[in-house]
Design an enzyme around this catalytic site. Sequence first.
Site, PDB file in Angstrom:
ATOM      1  CE  LYS A 147     -14.582  -2.378   4.052  1.00 53.68           C
ATOM      2  NZ  LYS A 147     -14.000  -1.063   4.430  1.00 53.68           N
TER       3      LYS A 147
ATOM      4  NE  ARG B  37      -3.449  -0.169   6.946  1.00 55.65           N
ATOM      5  CZ  ARG B  37      -3.923   0.961   7.490  1.00 55.65           C
ATOM      6  NH1 ARG B  37      -3.348   1.467   8.579  1.00 55.65           N
ATOM      7  NH2 ARG B  37      -4.938   1.567   6.948  1.00 55.65           N
TER       8      ARG B  37
END
Length: 486
Positions: A271, A345
């Site tokens: 990130k 996920r």
Amino acid sequence: MNMALFDRLPNVEADLLVVFVPSEGDLPESTAWVDENAAGHISQLRETGVFKGSVAQTLLLPSLTQDFAQAVLLVGLGKGDTLSDMQSRKVVAAIAAQVKGLPFAKVAVASQALVMKGRSESEIIALVAQWLNEGFYNFIGFKQDDAEKATKVDTLLLQGSDESALAIGKATASGSAFARQLGNLPGNVCTPSYLASKAQQLAEDFPIDVELLDETKMDELGMHCMLSVGRGSDQPSYLIVMHYRGGEAGDAPHVILGKGITFDTGGISLKPGPKMDEMKYDMCGAASVFGTMKAICELKPKMNFTAVIAAAENMPSGHATKPGDIVKTMSGKTVEILNTDAEGRLVLCDALSYIERFEPKSVVDIATLTGACVVALGSVNSGMYANNDALAAELKTAGKVSADKLWQMPLDEEYQQQLDSNFADIANIGGPEAGSVTAACFLSRFTESYPWAHLDIAGTAWSGGANKGASGRPVALLTRYLLSKA
């Protein structure tokens, strides 16, 4: 904090009395009683414009008479007979902001004067109790003056008659505070092992059963997708399972599952640096599950409920999963990991497969899953996806009753093709379009055997900037949903 109800002001004793003043029209019965015993002082303040009674305006008055309190707090209601949920929340927040800094131990709130549009007296009692307690919350742990920040209030009295509503509001606030405290902890304290220890601590405080699946056990079960996320970290991953058994023996449970990424660097798909500190909040789904378990344990409904936490830390290292790696899930499906920052996920899909063994009546997963949901819904509504219309309707009702908003998003089959992979059964990202939808589509492939809903709380789980901190959402929604199934 002790909480109780009272019926009429002449029958209550308190250090501080909170009464409400509309900007026009008759004073509420409770306020009129105080005004009458104070030689019309409140009416004079309103008539002269010293206190206009606008929404959430406050004015602290020294004792108007020693007969009923040391001090009186006036709180404005604005115009009209009823307030919206948003206005009511502002009013209650203003009360909490004023009260928590005052040296009063016993506070009485004439809350029957707070009429909320479309809400019953019971709902109002529960919400006011919850919001006041949430307003008293302070993050405690790391500042030298933490002890000074704690509210002096030890007894809170609300006007009303529904004890069960008061209990719901108090327990919901307790669960919310637990969730906020976990969410606000730094990543060097709140690790997957720390979350496992909090589950064991809950089991010491309440009659619940806890199972901790370590990496060895998860490997034996074939949960390689979840294990791939924590591979780059020195912190071991855990699947944490907590069972509350308040219903009939053998009854299938309702299950809630929380994403517990205790810090998310993005892994190899690193990130950007700005605001990366906020990625300690990537376990707020797990925090809300912990908070809901605490609330349910305090309320003791007759139902069976299982809470599951998929806990891992997502870090880059020589052992970390790489973009393009292919891993096998517990279900047997293979996943091409195109982006290691789409890790939520990956831990949830194996947990969803593990949950099948409980033959659940329903499953709700909660996750700070996608920035796309923040773009779509901001910080007002959590995004909801569901494979079952009845479950979706029940969650919508719970959101309305609890004032913990959600908005149902599409889960059309056409979105599934964005997850096609040339090399595996499924890719873990679906491109820039409909990012929150395709994330839910990914999860839906592992939920075919039970009614399932997914709550994307990326926009609602915490605030940034000057008010940075965890919100405790959606503990209120989840608690109301589970109570509706008891």
